[in-house]
Design a protein around this motif. Structure first.
Motif, short mmCIF file in Angstrom:
data_model
loop_
_atom_site.label_atom_id
_atom_site.label_comp_id
_atom_site.label_asym_id
_atom_site.label_seq_id
_atom_site.Cartn_x
_atom_site.Cartn_y
_atom_site.Cartn_z
N ARG A 89 33.59 48.24 32.13
CA ARG A 89 34.52 47.11 32.22
C ARG A 89 34.92 46.64 30.82
O ARG A 89 36.08 46.35 30.56
CB ARG A 89 33.85 45.97 32.99
CG ARG A 89 34.77 44.84 33.32
CD ARG A 89 34.06 43.77 34.12
NE ARG A 89 33.01 43.12 33.33
CZ ARG A 89 32.30 42.09 33.76
NH1 ARG A 89 32.51 41.60 34.97
NH2 ARG A 89 31.36 41.55 33.01
N ALA A 90 33.94 46.59 29.91
CA ALA A 90 34.25 46.16 28.55
C ALA A 90 35.18 47.17 27.88
O ALA A 90 36.14 46.80 27.19
CB ALA A 90 32.97 45.99 27.75
N LEU A 130 39.02 47.10 28.44
CA LEU A 130 39.87 46.20 27.65
C LEU A 130 40.51 46.93 26.47
O LEU A 130 41.33 46.37 25.77
CB LEU A 130 39.04 45.04 27.12
CG LEU A 130 38.97 43.74 27.90
CD1 LEU A 130 37.98 42.81 27.23
CD2 LEU A 130 40.33 43.07 27.97
N ALA A 145 39.41 37.98 23.64
CA ALA A 145 39.31 39.26 24.35
C ALA A 145 40.59 40.07 24.15
O ALA A 145 40.56 41.27 23.92
CB ALA A 145 39.04 39.02 25.83
N LYS A 146 41.73 39.37 24.24
CA LYS A 146 43.00 40.09 24.09
C LYS A 146 43.22 40.60 22.67
O LYS A 146 43.93 41.56 22.46
CB LYS A 146 44.16 39.19 24.51
CG LYS A 146 44.53 39.41 25.98
CD LYS A 146 45.51 38.39 26.46
CE LYS A 146 45.09 37.93 27.85
NZ LYS A 146 45.60 36.59 28.15
N GLN A 195 43.98 43.64 33.64
CA GLN A 195 45.05 42.82 34.18
C GLN A 195 45.98 42.25 33.09
O GLN A 195 47.15 42.04 33.32
CB GLN A 195 44.53 41.73 35.10
CG GLN A 195 43.88 40.54 34.46
CD GLN A 195 44.86 39.48 34.03
OE1 GLN A 195 45.93 39.37 34.59
NE2 GLN A 195 44.50 38.72 33.01
N ALA A 196 45.42 42.05 31.90
CA ALA A 196 46.25 41.50 30.83
C ALA A 196 47.39 42.46 30.47
O ALA A 196 48.40 42.05 29.92
CB ALA A 196 45.40 41.21 29.61
N LEU A 240 39.65 47.07 36.94
CA LEU A 240 41.07 46.68 36.97
C LEU A 240 41.27 45.26 36.42
O LEU A 240 42.28 44.98 35.79
CB LEU A 240 41.60 46.75 38.40
CG LEU A 240 41.87 48.16 38.94
CD1 LEU A 240 42.22 48.10 40.42
CD2 LEU A 240 42.98 48.83 38.16
N ILE A 241 40.28 44.40 36.66
CA ILE A 241 40.42 43.03 36.16
C ILE A 241 40.50 43.02 34.63
O ILE A 241 41.28 42.27 34.05
CB ILE A 241 39.27 42.16 36.68
CG1 ILE A 241 39.53 41.83 38.16
CG2 ILE A 241 39.14 40.86 35.89
CD1 ILE A 241 38.34 41.36 38.92
#
Lengths: 348, 257, 292
Positions: free
Chosen positions: B165-166, B169, B77-78, B105-106, B101-102
């Motif tokens: 949400r996706a 990222l 994901a990162k 978070q990274a 926000l989750i």
């Protein structure tokens, strides 16, 4: 300082209960980080408390280390054990994890029972009285603020995402393993602090104080108060610290039953508003039954007051899970909601 | 165009069952590609392989020039792959804003002590993260839903929230798993426009699993067709839709270009 | 060497008791994925029922065993219906907490009604020692072994060969699919609880024979150890539960005979954690692939 102020109108026994509320608040809010926020299941919190308490007491007893430093060392040792327990969480889910935490705590207890340097099965006596109500109060407030901030940060949100859906959390870049271990480490650190406060307050520690019963007691606090909410954990700690004391005499039992009855009425009101007639009949019958027991069961209640504590606890656990899984704080919120809406309506 | 994602002879076995069989796929940068196939063809399994939930039994998955099979989902994901799920996996008890926000978070720029003691960096960083999240919600028309519990939203908005949400990222590649499932024709029409917009506004690459042929044929530039774990056809929509093998695989289902 | 072999023989009896409890645990876990903490306390209830049927009705060993098994089956089914069924769709933690609650209710309820003190368990038979070459075996040990083996064979037959057993396996595999196939899921779960708790009741009676005394808290530790046995063997597997029980029983007896009796309970948990770390599925457990 505050203790002196309170002693003007409270007995030392009452102040002791207040101090225990503080210590148990730290335990409950820290366990809530693991069970409530991260959705993991630990029933070994007493083990961390034991590590913190014994390490800190060992340091102040044998090496005259200042209380704060000893407490910090105890908390760090507990956190280290949290790391150790956190590692199996890499692999374990739900109920397996529960048994593993229980196992860890039992191992700690068994080892302490066999460790002569801290008294073994005789218990660790002669610990200096280095904590009092003031220390407990200050450390409890600090712990609450720190953990509250923690849960309201990106860290807390990451923990909650694991509780909600672990796979989705991973796919959103949350390293779930890291955060699960972190939850254990942070929670164990604070449980360690509570252990040190406990030991230096009572001036005595015994391994059997940290058995499964203690862990369950802490678990019950967060269940009763409402999991995943630090205010709930605080409420649970207060209620369950006062409850056993109030169950010691008849008058207290009457008050307790009355309060429990009212809470039950509130819960059933929340659930069964659709049919007012049936609801009224239900509370009327329950109320009559309670009154009947109180009047005719007085002798029995007085005789078995001591033994009834655990029974009341276990019934509470079952009923809360079935009828009010969001705990007292959830109940309060549900009851407040229509009120809030009405207020908002008035404004608009 | 250079390839962003490449699957080389990827296979996945579950016990004795071969769910994915020697699949070769290439998705170029800025592409809008589709992956279709009948139920049980192994489409979602391919997504799970790309995002690291499963490890391939054989073959290589190369993303942005490096091998990613065997990596943990969070590190994939990162590296820039985000996804949605066929059966919506939102953090239901949290608000829409918190869901977004989750995913951010990274990228937080404060440490645990700053968080616990609310040191100076905390407020600034939280404010920045919230603004970024609100911006994404605004783009998808969800700004006024920010404080709703994600689980309480109607179905279509839950799907949108998952896409938001996706996107939060900031992925290089976004995998959408049947985003139109359960939507009515008007809603899927909007979704098609949204998917096109995503590529423009977020400058990202899209790989789409879809059952609704209209959606796939309408937005995708290139389509892979999977049946029984193997690729049976690929090409631009107009070619794929006339391929007799595809028509046979979809026997009974109407294929409209 | 002789002594080690003798200890292993002694451990077998305890191991078979653990295995019997573990089987019930495993059955129940297999079907509703719940660690039924109260399972251990059913052992205690079984022992008390056996004791009271001996004291009050004056019955012998076999009737006492049967009465205990039937009573506990009813209790097990009631517990499931009242406490666990409402939580079947709730988060797992909720059911687990409820199970802990039921466990405590049984323990302290019995303390309240029958007193916390230990009671002598009747010796249904006079103890005989038999010499088998270098080994000495008591008739109680033989009884424990044979009852455990008979019950396990019976269970295996029920699970593998009968319609109820087939329904149980189907429900534990996929509850919804089983329902669609016309299986009455509620009744099947009740049947599983009845079987599991009957085994626990039998184990309780055997445990009474083994230790010769019983008390309201006697079930909790063996219950946990039986769960550990089930995990070691691989939860959901009948041979696994048996092997796990034997491994744990023998290990424990050996640890005690080496003079570390205070560490006995610690060792069981250590074994558990090692197994969980090295092979979380246990010896016979199957790998579960999570659906996404």
């Amino acid at each position: 300082m505050i203790e002196q102020l309170l002693s003007n109108f409270m007995s030392s026994y009452q102040i002791q209960i207040l101090s225990f509320i503080g210590i148990f608040t730290i335990l409950a809010i820290s366990l809530d980080i693991i069970n409530g926020y991260t959705g993991q299941f630990s029933i070994g919190h007493a083990g961390f408390m034991a590590v913190g308490g014994y390490v800190a007491a060992y340091l102040t007893f044998y090496h005259q280390v200042p209380f704060i430093l000893a407490t910090l060392a105890g908390a760090l040792s507990a956190a280290f054990f949290g790391l150790l327990i956190g590692i199996p969480t890499l692999r374990l889910r739900g109920d397996y994890l529960a048994i593993a935490t229980l196992g860890f705590a039992e191992i700690i207890r068994v080892v302490l029972l066999n460790l002569d340097v801290v008294g073994g099965a005789r218990g660790f006596a002669g610990i200096s009285n280095l904590s009092n109500f003031d220390t407990v109060l200050i450390i409890t407030i600090i712990s609450f603020i720190v953990l509250y901030n923690f849960t309201r940060s990106a860290y807390g949100r990451a923990l909650q995402s694991i509780r909600e859906d672990e796979i989705a959390a991973e796919c959103m870049g949350v390293p779930t393993t890291y955060f699960k271990v972190l939850a254990f480490v942070v929670a164990a650190f604070f449980a360690g602090i509570a252990g040190s406060l406990y030991g230096h307050y009572l001036m005595f520690l015994h391994p059997n104080d940290f058995g499964l019963l203690r862990s369950i007691e802490i678990l019950l606090m967060i269940v009763l108060g409402g999991m995943g909410n630090l205010w709930g954990a605080l409420l649970g700690a207060i209620v369950l610290s006062i409850l056993p004391e109030s169950l010691r005499n008849y008058q207290g039992i009457v008050y307790t039953i009355a309060v429990v009855y009212l809470v039950g009425v509130a819960i059933s009101y929340q659930k069964g508003k659709q049919n007012i007639a049936r609801w009224l009949a239900g509370i009327l019958i329950a109320g009559l039954a309670v009154g009947f027991i109180l009047i005719y069961g007085k002798e029995l209640i007085i005789r078995y007051a001591g033994q009834m504590r655990m029974i009341i606890y276990s019934i509470l656990l079952i009923l809360m899970m079935i009828f009010q899984p969001s705990g007292l704080i959830g109940l309060a919120r549900d009851l407040a909601k229509p009120l809030k809406e009405r207020l908002r309506g008035v404004k608009a | 165009m250079s390839e962003l994602l490449q699957l080389k002879a990827v296979s996945k076995n579950f016990g004795g069952l071969r769910a994915v069989n020697h699949v070769d796929m290439v998705v170029p940068e800025k592409g809008l590609y589709g992956l279709i196939g009948p139920n049980g063809a192994g489409k979602t399994t391919i997504f799970n392989l790309i995002t690291g939930i499963y490890e391939p039994t054989e073959g290589e998955i190369i993303f942005d020039g490096s091998l990613i099979n065997g990596l943990q989902p969070h590190s994939i994901a990162k590296r820039g792959i985000a996804r949605t799920f066929q059966n919506i996996r939102l953090f239901k008890e949290l608000t829409v804003l918190e869901n977004i926000l989750i995913a951010r978070q990274a990228y937080k720029k404060y440490n645990i002590f700053t968080a616990m003691f609310r040191l100076p960096g905390y407020f600034k960083e939280e404010k920045r993260m919230k603004e970024e999240a609100m911006e994404i919600l605004g783009l998808l028309g969800l700004a006024d839903k920010a404080d709703y519990k994600a689980g309480a939203l109607p179905y279509g908005e839950q799907r949108l929230t998952e896409i938001a949400r996706a996107l939060a990222l900031r992925p290089k590649l976004i995998l959408l798993d049947e985003p139109a499932a359960g939507m009515n024709p008007a809603e899927s029409e909007n979704l098609m426009n949204l998917i096109k917009r995503i590529r423009e506004e977020f400058i990202t690459t899209v790989l789409l699993i879809e059952h609704d042929m209209k959606v796939v044929m309408g937005v995708c530039e290139y389509i892979y067709v999977l049946d029984y774990g193997s690729l049976i056809s690929q090409g631009p929509p107009e070619v794929v839709s006339k391929d007799p093998k595809v028509i046979e695989a979809y026997l009974g289902e109407q294929v409209n270009a | 060497m002789e002594q080690v072999v003798q200890q292993i023989v002694n451990g077998l009896a305890l191991g078979f008791i653990y295995a019997l409890i573990a089987l019930g645990y495993s059955l129940v876990y297999g079907i509703i994925r719940l660690i039924n903490f109260a399972h251990g306390d059913i052992i205690m209830v079984g022992a008390y029922v056996a004791l009271f049927s001996y004291l009050i009705l004056g019955v012998g060993f076999v009737p006492a065993l049967l009465i205990a098994m039937v009573t506990c089956s009813l209790l097990g089914v009631t517990i499931e219906r009242v406490a666990y069924k409402p939580l079947r769709e709730a988060p797992r933690i909720a059911a687990l907490i409820t199970a802990i609650g039921v466990s405590f209710l049984l323990e302290y309820g019995f303390q309240l009604f029958f007193g916390p003190q230990q009671r002598a368990f009747p010796e249904f038979f006079k103890t005989h020692h038999y010499k088998l070459g270098i080994l000495s075996v008591t008739n109680e040990q033989i009884l424990i072994l044979s009852i455990a083996v008979v019950l396990m064979l019976l269970l295996n037959f029920i699970v593998m060969k009968t319609k109820t057993g087939m329904a149980m396996r189907a429900v534990s595999f996929d509850k919804d699919a089983a329902r669609l196939m016309g299986i009455n899921v509620d009744n099947t779960i009740s049947a599983t609880f009845a079987l599991g708790t009957a085994l626990a009741a039998a184990a309780g009676m055997l445990l009474g024979l083994y230790y010769q005394q019983i008390d309201p808290l006697m079930g909790f530790t063996p219950g946990l150890k039986a769960f550990i046995s089930a995990v070691i063997g691989g939860i959901g597997s009948i041979p696994g539960a048996m092997i796990g029980g034997l491994v744990l029983g023998i290990t424990e007896v050996l640890v005690v005979s080496l003079g570390y009796s205070t560490l006995k309970d610690g060792v069981a948990f250590l074994l558990l954690i090692l197994v969980l770390l090295i092979r979380p599925r246990g010896i016979f457990g199957e790998k579960v692939v999570e659906k996404v």
